[in-house]
Design a protein around this motif. Structure first.
Motif, short mmCIF file in Angstrom:
data_model
loop_
_atom_site.label_atom_id
_atom_site.label_comp_id
_atom_site.label_asym_id
_atom_site.label_seq_id
_atom_site.Cartn_x
_atom_site.Cartn_y
_atom_site.Cartn_z
N VAL A 1 0.86 -1.18 0.00
CA VAL A 1 0.00 0.00 0.00
C VAL A 1 0.90 1.23 0.00
CG1 VAL A 1 -1.70 1.33 1.31
CG2 VAL A 1 -1.92 -1.16 1.13
N LEU B 1 -2.99 5.94 1.53
CA LEU B 1 -4.35 5.73 2.01
C LEU B 1 -5.14 7.03 1.89
CD1 LEU B 1 -2.39 3.86 4.02
CD2 LEU B 1 -4.62 3.29 4.99
N PRO C 1 -9.72 4.53 5.26
CA PRO C 1 -9.50 3.11 5.55
C PRO C 1 -9.99 2.19 4.44
CG PRO C 1 -10.33 4.23 7.49
CD PRO C 1 -10.43 5.22 6.36
N VAL D 1 -7.61 2.97 -0.98
CA VAL D 1 -6.15 3.01 -0.89
C VAL D 1 -5.56 2.89 -2.29
CG1 VAL D 1 -6.20 1.95 1.39
CG2 VAL D 1 -5.86 0.50 -0.62
N LEU E 1 -8.45 5.72 10.45
CA LEU E 1 -7.44 5.88 9.40
C LEU E 1 -6.06 5.48 9.91
CD1 LEU E 1 -6.61 6.86 6.58
CD2 LEU E 1 -6.39 9.16 7.53
N VAL F 1 -3.47 2.50 8.82
CA VAL F 1 -2.06 2.74 8.48
C VAL F 1 -1.17 1.74 9.21
CG1 VAL F 1 -0.14 4.36 8.73
CG2 VAL F 1 -2.36 5.19 7.93
#
Length: 414
Positions: free
Chosen positions: A216, A219, A222, A225, A365, A369
């Protein structure tokens, strides 16, 4: 003939000295033999040197090299390192006359740019300095255009660095002109030079249902992404062949490394069209591929997105440059996806919300991460339209959103 080579030096007259990559093993073997044969200082007794005489020369790095005397000025000699090309004025005590290795041809080849005429009919010092800074010790692609009548004369070549034609670039910088009067815009050096609207291409995606490794890179929320399909290297190697100016081994990160050396000499972006590809300078001082998003002529700052990462930046116009056209042939590295299987928790009482996506809390969020940053992830595509939707798994093979559900920051979306 097309081959890879390393530029060993640029002569004071603009001669480009190259060492073909295919010569490297033989050259290294010869250098090892020379070091074994010659040790210590050079010739310390008086000796009458002659122009053109073969020698070995002890460089400032204390390594012995093959050389040739090109001028005698008292106790100082001008010597050319025949396997590197460069000239040096050096005291006699650092040289040794020899007939060893004289039967082996020089490993470096003197070259000139094909049908390229320097301004003023000879390369000016600023152009030579620029070439030296740009090319010395760098690997480039050589296209042989014309063989010299005398095998010791210069080879006429086209040289490409990171997919860019050196002749085209030097002409764009006003250091030279093309003898065939080819218009620089017709060369398509920059994306802004072509009449059609340029755009990036999307990467091929795996077949839905297959599981594949990802990382990833950014972002948005959530649930939204950007992923890179090859986590081992964000800017992965791509096949790149266009009009014979790039080899299959050339990669995007290599091309960008070249562009970073000369990006500030590229034209500033003046056509502020939404989705326009460009090069943009990030806060780390490096230049990356980007596109314009929010544009207004009355605001000096532009919202851009770095297409190989998905990240956004508000950048001043001074940090936006035209992108070389050949960089558009590489697919973007970051793919925007939606994560399936969960939605915001209806009872998430955290007051601090994501401003542009208020259904999610900032805590959710940051929790996501933590779940994905630096992790070995895998994904499986569920749908390709209207959006690419995936299931995302952590390094423990569990769905990453389960952690958010455990924390009460999300709930299952049946």
């Amino acid at each position: 003939k097309v081959f890879q080579a390393v530029v060993s030096c640029i002569g004071v007259d603009g001669t480009i000295y190259i060492i073909p990559k295919s010569f490297e093993i033989a050259l290294n073997k010869l250098m090892s033999e020379i070091q074994s044969t010659f040790r210590g200082l050079g010739l310390l007794i008086p000796y009458c040197w002659k122009k053109g005489e073969a020698c070995v020369v002890r460089g400032s790095d204390t390594v012995w090299y093959r050389g040739k005397v090109v001028a005698v000025n008292g106790s100082t000699l001008q010597v050319q390192y025949i396997d590197r090309g460069y000239l040096e004025s050096i005291s006699q005590c650092h040289l040794y006359p020899t007939t060893f290795y004289t039967g082996i041809p020089p490993f470096c080849i003197p070259c000139q740019l094909y049908k390229t005429l320097p301004m003023g009919n000879s390369w000016q010092q600023d152009a030579v300095d620029f070439l030296q800074e740009l090319l010395k010790n760098e690997e480039v692609e050589i296209h042989v255009e014309e063989l010299p009548d005398n095998p010791w004369d210069k080879l006429s070549i086209s040289l490409y660095f990171g997919g860019i034609s050196l002749s085209s670039f030097m002409a764009h910088q006003k250091y030279c002109v093309a003898e065939d009067s080819q218009d620089i815009q017709k060369l398509g050096l920059f994306a802004g030079d072509i009449p059609v609207s340029p755009s990036y291409i999307l990467p091929p995606l795996p077949v839905p249902g297959d599981t594949f490794p990802v990382s990833v890179t950014h972002l948005v929320s959530p649930k939204e992404v950007y992923i890179c399909l090859d986590p081992s290297k964000n800017l992965r190697k791509q096949s790149a062949t266009e009009n014979g100016t790039s080899s299959d081994s050339e990669s995007l990160d290599k091309a960008l490394r070249w562009c970073n050396k000369i990006a500030k000499s590229f034209p500033l972006v003046t056509n502020f069209k939404k989705e326009l590809p460009c090069l943009a300078e990030y806060v780390d001082g490096l230049w990356y591929r980007a596109k314009l998003l929010s544009v207004t002529k009355f605001v000096p700052d532009i919202l851009i997105q770095f297409v190989d990462y998905g990240t956004y930046l508000v950048a001043p116009m001074s940090r936006l440059r035209h992108i070389p056209y050949h960089l558009l042939k590489y697919p973007v590295q970051a793919v925007q996806v939606l994560l399936a299987g969960f939605r915001p928790a209806s009872d998430d009482k955290n007051i601090e919300r994501i401003p542009y996506s208020p259904e999610w809390s900032m805590k959710a969020l940051w929790a996501m991460v933590d779940c994905v940053e630096g992790k070995r992830l895998s994904a499986s595509i569920l749908t390709l339209s209207p959006e690419v939707t995936i299931s995302l798994y952590g390094d423990d093979k569990n769905l990453v959103h389960l952690k958010l559900i455990e924390m009460g920051l999300a709930e299952l979306d049946e």
